[in-house]
Structure formats: structure tokens, C-alpha cells
Design an enzyme around this catalytic site. Structure first.
Site, mmCIF file in Angstrom:
data_model
loop_
_atom_site.group_PDB
_atom_site.id
_atom_site.type_symbol
_atom_site.label_atom_id
_atom_site.label_comp_id
_atom_site.label_asym_id
_atom_site.label_seq_id
_atom_site.Cartn_x
_atom_site.Cartn_y
_atom_site.Cartn_z
ATOM 1 C CG ASP A 30 47.348 39.152 43.787
ATOM 2 O OD1 ASP A 30 48.272 38.991 42.952
ATOM 3 O OD2 ASP A 30 46.745 38.200 44.327
ATOM 4 C CB ILE A 31 42.213 37.407 43.699
ATOM 5 C CG1 ILE A 31 40.798 37.084 44.108
ATOM 6 C CG2 ILE A 31 43.077 36.160 43.571
ATOM 7 C CD1 ILE A 31 40.013 36.299 43.065
ATOM 8 N N GLY A 91 57.836 30.873 40.363
ATOM 9 C CA GLY A 91 56.528 31.093 40.960
ATOM 10 C C GLY A 91 55.497 31.713 40.039
ATOM 11 C CD GLN A 92 55.018 33.737 34.162
ATOM 12 O OE1 GLN A 92 56.114 33.293 33.800
ATOM 13 N NE2 GLN A 92 54.290 34.553 33.420
ATOM 14 C CB SER A 93 50.454 30.846 39.096
ATOM 15 O OG SER A 93 50.005 32.135 39.470
ATOM 16 C CG HIS A 98 51.584 38.978 36.441
ATOM 17 N ND1 HIS A 98 51.667 37.905 35.600
ATOM 18 C CD2 HIS A 98 51.839 38.509 37.678
ATOM 19 C CE1 HIS A 98 51.943 36.821 36.300
ATOM 20 N NE2 HIS A 98 52.064 37.160 37.573
HETATM 21 P P1 AMP Z 1 52.181 34.823 39.635
HETATM 22 O O1 AMP Z 1 51.979 33.662 40.573
HETATM 23 O O2 AMP Z 1 53.445 35.579 39.824
HETATM 24 O O3 AMP Z 1 51.964 34.363 38.203
HETATM 25 O O4 AMP Z 1 51.040 35.855 39.990
HETATM 26 C C1 AMP Z 1 49.714 35.664 39.631
HETATM 27 C C2 AMP Z 1 48.892 36.456 40.609
HETATM 28 O O5 AMP Z 1 47.593 36.569 40.088
HETATM 29 C C3 AMP Z 1 48.772 35.810 41.998
HETATM 30 O O6 AMP Z 1 49.292 36.701 42.980
HETATM 31 C C4 AMP Z 1 47.268 35.592 42.147
HETATM 32 O O7 AMP Z 1 46.812 35.802 43.463
HETATM 33 C C5 AMP Z 1 46.697 36.606 41.179
HETATM 34 N N1 AMP Z 1 45.380 36.296 40.658
HETATM 35 C C6 AMP Z 1 44.942 35.113 40.168
HETATM 36 N N2 AMP Z 1 43.673 35.216 39.759
HETATM 37 C C7 AMP Z 1 43.289 36.497 40.008
HETATM 38 C C8 AMP Z 1 42.086 37.235 39.823
HETATM 39 N N3 AMP Z 1 40.974 36.678 39.282
HETATM 40 N N4 AMP Z 1 42.047 38.531 40.206
HETATM 41 C C9 AMP Z 1 43.142 39.112 40.745
HETATM 42 N N5 AMP Z 1 44.311 38.472 40.942
HETATM 43 C C10 AMP Z 1 44.388 37.188 40.579
#
Ligand code: AMP
Length: 112
Positions: A30-31, A91-93, A98
């Protein structure tokens, strides 16, 4: 899917810190890590969230879970948390299924 961030990561169009890949799934760090170990495991096919899992794609989802167990063993993780957020309020972004895998610190319950 054209405008999906995680589909672009799978395609190599956006760089990622890869941990594992096979024909069905992809795992990467995760970033914005929320624990000393925090990686994501995603299916290569575009499924928006757990709410879209049905008999047609449940084998892929099950495979993703088995890969999580395999990676956790390989990384020596004895205790960890697996989270999948579904929908904005949870909290899904990113709307590509995933599983967050978090480890390396004490965790509380209930989650925030
Ligand atoms: P969610 O908020 O549950 O949808 O999780 C999305 C996750 O994706 C978050 O923890 C972000 O930090 C992660 N994320 C977003 N962009 C990237 C990226 N380019 N590389 C790795 N993780 C990412």
C-alpha cells in the site's frame, strides 16, 4: 476497466511495489501504509467489491484469500488483519476489489 487505478497497476501503467503475481491476482504494498506491513491483494479481473462476488467469480475471490494465507506464511506473519471496505461509508476509495493485509502492530477492535 479503463479508468480503474488498480487495473492500471495490474497493466503496469502505474508503478507499484509488487510482492506477488500469478494469472489470477496481484499483490503490492500500500502506498500509504497503516501498519509496519500493509499490502493489498487484488484479483486481475475487475470486480468492484465483495458486493459483486457471485458464483461466476467466487473461485477468483477464494484464490485471492489463499494467496493472502500463502504470503502471510512466507513473510512470517503470525498475526494479521485482513480488511475489505465496501462502499464509501465503510471507507472504500478504489472501486476494484482489494483485501488490505495489515500486520506488525497492536490493533484495536472495533475498527474506526
Ligand atoms: P480503500 O480505501 O479501502 O479503497 O483502499 C484503497 C487503498 O489503496 C488505500 O489504502 C490507498 O493507500 C491505496 N492506494 C491508492 N493508490 C495506490 C497506489 N498507487 N499504490 C498502492 N496503493 C495505493
Amino acid at each position: 476497466m479503463n479508468d480503474c487505478l488498480f487495473c492500471k497497476i495490474i497493466a503496469g501503467e502505474i508503478p507499484s511495489s509488487k510482492l506477488y503475481e500469478d494469472n489470477l491476482c496481484y499483490a503490492f504494498n500500500d502506498i500509504a501504509p497503516q501498519a509496519p506491513t500493509h499490502f493489498l491483494v487484488i484479483p486481475k479481473t475487475h470486480i468492484a467489491s465483495i458486493s459483486e462476488i457471485d458464483d461466476s467469480n467466487s473461485a477468483v475471490a477464494g484464490h485471492v484469500l489463499s494467496v493472502i494465507a500463502q504470503l502471510a506464511k512466507e513473510l512470517g506473519m503470525e498475526s494479521y488483519r485482513v480488511v475489505s471496505n465496501i462502499g464509501e461509508q465503510a471507507g472504500q476509495s478504489v472501486r476494484h476489489l482489494h483485501f488490505h493485509v495489515l500486520s506488525g502492530r497492536d490493533m484495536t477492535w472495533p475498527p474506526g
